[in-house]
Design a protein around this motif. Structure first.
Motif, PDB file in Angstrom:
ATOM      1  N   ILE A   8      59.059  14.433 -19.658  1.00  0.00           N
ATOM      2  CA  ILE A   8      60.414  14.369 -20.438  1.00  0.00           C
ATOM      3  C   ILE A   8      61.190  13.841 -19.240  1.00  0.00           C
ATOM      4  CG2 ILE A   8      62.092  16.213 -21.578  1.00  0.00           C
ATOM      5  CD1 ILE A   8      60.064  18.162 -20.470  1.00  0.00           C
ATOM      6  N   LEU A   9      61.780  12.919 -19.218  1.00  0.00           N
ATOM      7  CA  LEU A   9      62.716  12.486 -18.573  1.00  0.00           C
ATOM      8  C   LEU A   9      62.205  11.129 -19.097  1.00  0.00           C
ATOM      9  CD1 LEU A   9      64.207  12.822 -14.900  1.00  0.00           C
ATOM     10  CD2 LEU A   9      64.837  13.459 -17.177  1.00  0.00           C
ATOM     11  N   ALA A  10      60.418   9.928 -19.154  1.00  0.00           N
ATOM     12  CA  ALA A  10      60.065   9.839 -19.829  1.00  0.00           C
ATOM     13  C   ALA A  10      60.215   9.509 -20.588  1.00  0.00           C
ATOM     14  CB  ALA A  10      58.454   9.009 -18.385  1.00  0.00           C
ATOM     15  N   ALA A  11      59.837  10.550 -21.382  1.00  0.00           N
ATOM     16  CA  ALA A  11      59.753  10.211 -23.229  1.00  0.00           C
ATOM     17  C   ALA A  11      61.383  10.029 -23.786  1.00  0.00           C
ATOM     18  CB  ALA A  11      59.696  11.414 -23.912  1.00  0.00           C
ATOM     19  N   ILE A  12      62.165  10.346 -22.980  1.00  0.00           N
ATOM     20  CA  ILE A  12      63.067  10.064 -23.463  1.00  0.00           C
ATOM     21  C   ILE A  12      63.940   9.137 -23.072  1.00  0.00           C
ATOM     22  CG2 ILE A  12      66.294  10.777 -22.803  1.00  0.00           C
ATOM     23  CD1 ILE A  12      65.348  13.407 -22.194  1.00  0.00           C
ATOM     24  N   ALA A  13      63.507   7.959 -22.140  1.00  0.00           N
ATOM     25  CA  ALA A  13      64.244   6.806 -22.288  1.00  0.00           C
ATOM     26  C   ALA A  13      63.346   6.180 -23.161  1.00  0.00           C
ATOM     27  CB  ALA A  13      63.739   6.567 -20.385  1.00  0.00           C
ATOM     28  N   GLU A  14      62.116   6.377 -22.806  1.00  0.00           N
ATOM     29  CA  GLU A  14      61.982   5.421 -23.602  1.00  0.00           C
ATOM     30  C   GLU A  14      61.862   5.514 -25.206  1.00  0.00           C
ATOM     31  OE1 GLU A  14      57.074   4.218 -25.464  1.00  0.00           O
ATOM     32  OE2 GLU A  14      57.104   6.310 -24.546  1.00  0.00           O
ATOM     33  N   ILE A  15      62.197   6.466 -25.887  1.00  0.00           N
ATOM     34  CA  ILE A  15      62.202   6.573 -27.048  1.00  0.00           C
ATOM     35  C   ILE A  15      63.891   6.239 -27.642  1.00  0.00           C
ATOM     36  CG2 ILE A  15      63.118   8.823 -28.911  1.00  0.00           C
ATOM     37  CD1 ILE A  15      60.812  10.090 -27.731  1.00  0.00           C
ATOM     38  N   ALA A  16      64.853   6.489 -26.839  1.00  0.00           N
ATOM     39  CA  ALA A  16      66.279   5.736 -26.584  1.00  0.00           C
ATOM     40  C   ALA A  16      65.861   4.228 -26.613  1.00  0.00           C
ATOM     41  CB  ALA A  16      66.990   6.471 -25.080  1.00  0.00           C
ATOM     42  N   GLY A  17      65.356   3.811 -25.638  1.00  0.00           N
ATOM     43  CA  GLY A  17      64.765   2.593 -25.438  1.00  0.00           C
ATOM     44  C   GLY A  17      64.709   1.950 -26.795  1.00  0.00           C
ATOM     45  N   SER A  71      58.724  12.728 -29.911  1.00  0.00           N
ATOM     46  CA  SER A  71      59.319  12.169 -30.231  1.00  0.00           C
ATOM     47  C   SER A  71      59.628  12.596 -31.691  1.00  0.00           C
ATOM     48  CB  SER A  71      58.127  10.941 -31.096  1.00  0.00           C
ATOM     49  OG  SER A  71      57.553  10.150 -30.504  1.00  0.00           O
ATOM     50  N   LEU A  72      58.943  13.604 -31.848  1.00  0.00           N
ATOM     51  CA  LEU A  72      59.278  14.943 -33.578  1.00  0.00           C
ATOM     52  C   LEU A  72      59.879  15.845 -32.665  1.00  0.00           C
ATOM     53  CD1 LEU A  72      55.826  16.769 -33.731  1.00  0.00           C
ATOM     54  CD2 LEU A  72      56.948  15.309 -34.810  1.00  0.00           C
ATOM     55  N   SER A  73      61.231  15.942 -31.434  1.00  0.00           N
ATOM     56  CA  SER A  73      62.046  16.379 -31.181  1.00  0.00           C
ATOM     57  C   SER A  73      63.171  15.791 -31.673  1.00  0.00           C
ATOM     58  CB  SER A  73      62.318  17.133 -30.007  1.00  0.00           C
ATOM     59  OG  SER A  73      61.348  17.474 -29.650  1.00  0.00           O
ATOM     60  N   TRP A  74      62.860  14.019 -31.427  1.00  0.00           N
ATOM     61  CA  TRP A  74      63.932  12.970 -31.823  1.00  0.00           C
ATOM     62  C   TRP A  74      63.554  13.203 -33.131  1.00  0.00           C
ATOM     63  CZ3 TRP A  74      66.713   9.814 -29.398  1.00  0.00           C
ATOM     64  CH2 TRP A  74      67.745   8.758 -30.257  1.00  0.00           C
ATOM     65  N   LEU A  75      62.908  13.384 -33.829  1.00  0.00           N
ATOM     66  CA  LEU A  75      63.485  12.926 -35.935  1.00  0.00           C
ATOM     67  C   LEU A  75      63.868  14.368 -35.877  1.00  0.00           C
ATOM     68  CD1 LEU A  75      61.196  12.239 -38.367  1.00  0.00           C
ATOM     69  CD2 LEU A  75      59.440  14.399 -37.425  1.00  0.00           C
ATOM     70  N   ALA A  77      65.901  16.122 -34.064  1.00  0.00           N
ATOM     71  CA  ALA A  77      67.649  16.100 -33.852  1.00  0.00           C
ATOM     72  C   ALA A  77      68.315  15.475 -33.962  1.00  0.00           C
ATOM     73  CB  ALA A  77      67.226  16.050 -32.396  1.00  0.00           C
ATOM     74  N   VAL A  78      67.643  14.182 -34.447  1.00  0.00           N
ATOM     75  CA  VAL A  78      68.405  12.832 -34.813  1.00  0.00           C
ATOM     76  C   VAL A  78      68.080  12.473 -35.464  1.00  0.00           C
ATOM     77  CG1 VAL A  78      68.801  10.750 -33.524  1.00  0.00           C
ATOM     78  CG2 VAL A  78      68.722  11.983 -31.797  1.00  0.00           C
ATOM     79  N   GLU A  79      67.490  12.289 -36.670  1.00  0.00           N
ATOM     80  CA  GLU A  79      67.222  11.955 -38.058  1.00  0.00           C
ATOM     81  C   GLU A  79      67.313  12.572 -39.198  1.00  0.00           C
ATOM     82  OE1 GLU A  79      64.424   8.737 -38.444  1.00  0.00           O
ATOM     83  OE2 GLU A  79      63.898   8.744 -36.244  1.00  0.00           O
ATOM     84  N   GLY A  80      67.583  14.456 -38.200  1.00  0.00           N
ATOM     85  CA  GLY A  80      67.868  15.135 -39.443  1.00  0.00           C
ATOM     86  C   GLY A  80      65.998  15.936 -40.362  1.00  0.00           C
ATOM     87  N   THR A  81      65.139  15.140 -39.814  1.00  0.00           N
ATOM     88  CA  THR A  81      63.774  16.111 -40.629  1.00  0.00           C
ATOM     89  C   THR A  81      62.804  16.917 -39.832  1.00  0.00           C
ATOM     90  OG1 THR A  81      63.907  13.406 -41.900  1.00  0.00           O
ATOM     91  CG2 THR A  81      61.587  14.616 -41.624  1.00  0.00           C
ATOM     92  N   ARG A  82      63.295  18.089 -40.045  1.00  0.00           N
ATOM     93  CA  ARG A  82      62.324  19.209 -39.660  1.00  0.00           C
ATOM     94  C   ARG A  82      61.001  18.613 -39.037  1.00  0.00           C
ATOM     95  NH1 ARG A  82      62.601  25.610 -39.793  1.00  0.00           N
ATOM     96  NH2 ARG A  82      61.681  25.666 -38.773  1.00  0.00           N
ATOM     97  N   PRO A  83      60.258  18.530 -38.192  1.00  0.00           N
ATOM     98  CA  PRO A  83      58.716  18.611 -38.653  1.00  0.00           C
ATOM     99  C   PRO A  83      58.182  19.617 -38.749  1.00  0.00           C
ATOM    100  CG  PRO A  83      59.122  18.094 -35.968  1.00  0.00           C
ATOM    101  CD  PRO A  83      60.595  19.096 -36.574  1.00  0.00           C
TER     102      PRO A  83
END
Length: 110
Positions: A8-17, A71-75, A77-83
Motif C-alpha cells: 500500500i505504501l509502495a503504491a502511494i509512493a509510485e502513484i504520487a511520483g 490507481s483506481l482509488s486515485w482515479l 479520490a483525486v481525479e473525481g471519476t468513480r470506477p
C-alpha cells in the motif's frame, strides 16, 4: 512491516511520483514538481525491497494488483471519476491473482 502495508505504501509512493511527472508534462505545472516525484519513486523502489519474498519478480508481480487497486482509488479520490463495475471486477481478479502468486505453495528445487 507486513507485506500488505508495504504494498500500500509502495503504491502511494509510485502513484504520487508518477503523478508529479504527469502534472509537470501534461498539466503544465512547474518543473519543481519533478523533485518530490523523484524522491517518491525512490521510496517506492526501496519499499518493494521490504517485501518478504525469495524472488524480486514474484514480489513485483504480486504488487501489480495492489497498484491497480490504488490507481483506481486515485482515479476516484483525486481525479473525481468513480470506477465502474468493470474496474472493480478487474481489480478483484488482479488481487486474487496476486494472492496466488505471492502465497501459492512452492515446490523445493532439487
Amino acid at each position: 512491516m507486513t507485506t500488505a502495508i508495504v504494498y500500500i505504501l509502495a503504491a502511494i509512493a509510485e502513484i504520487a511520483g508518477c503523478f508529479s511527472f504527469w502534472a509537470w508534462l501534461r498539466l503544465e505545472k512547474s518543473p519543481v514538481w519533478i523533485a518530490p516525484g523523484m524522491v517518491s519513486l525512490a521510496a517506492f523502489a526501496w519499499l518493494l525491497t521490504r517485501v518478504d519474498s525469495e524472488a524480486a519478480g514474484r514480489a513485483y508481480a504480486a504488487y501489480g494488483a495492489v497498484y491497480i487497486c490504488a490507481s483506481l482509488s486515485w482515479l476516484w479520490a483525486v481525479e473525481g471519476t468513480r470506477p465502474d463495475r468493470w474496474d472493480t471486477l478487474g481489480a478483484a481478479v488482479c488481487l486474487v491473482g496476486a494472492g496466488i502468486i505471492l502465497l501459492g505453495p512452492r515446490s523445493v528445487a532439487v
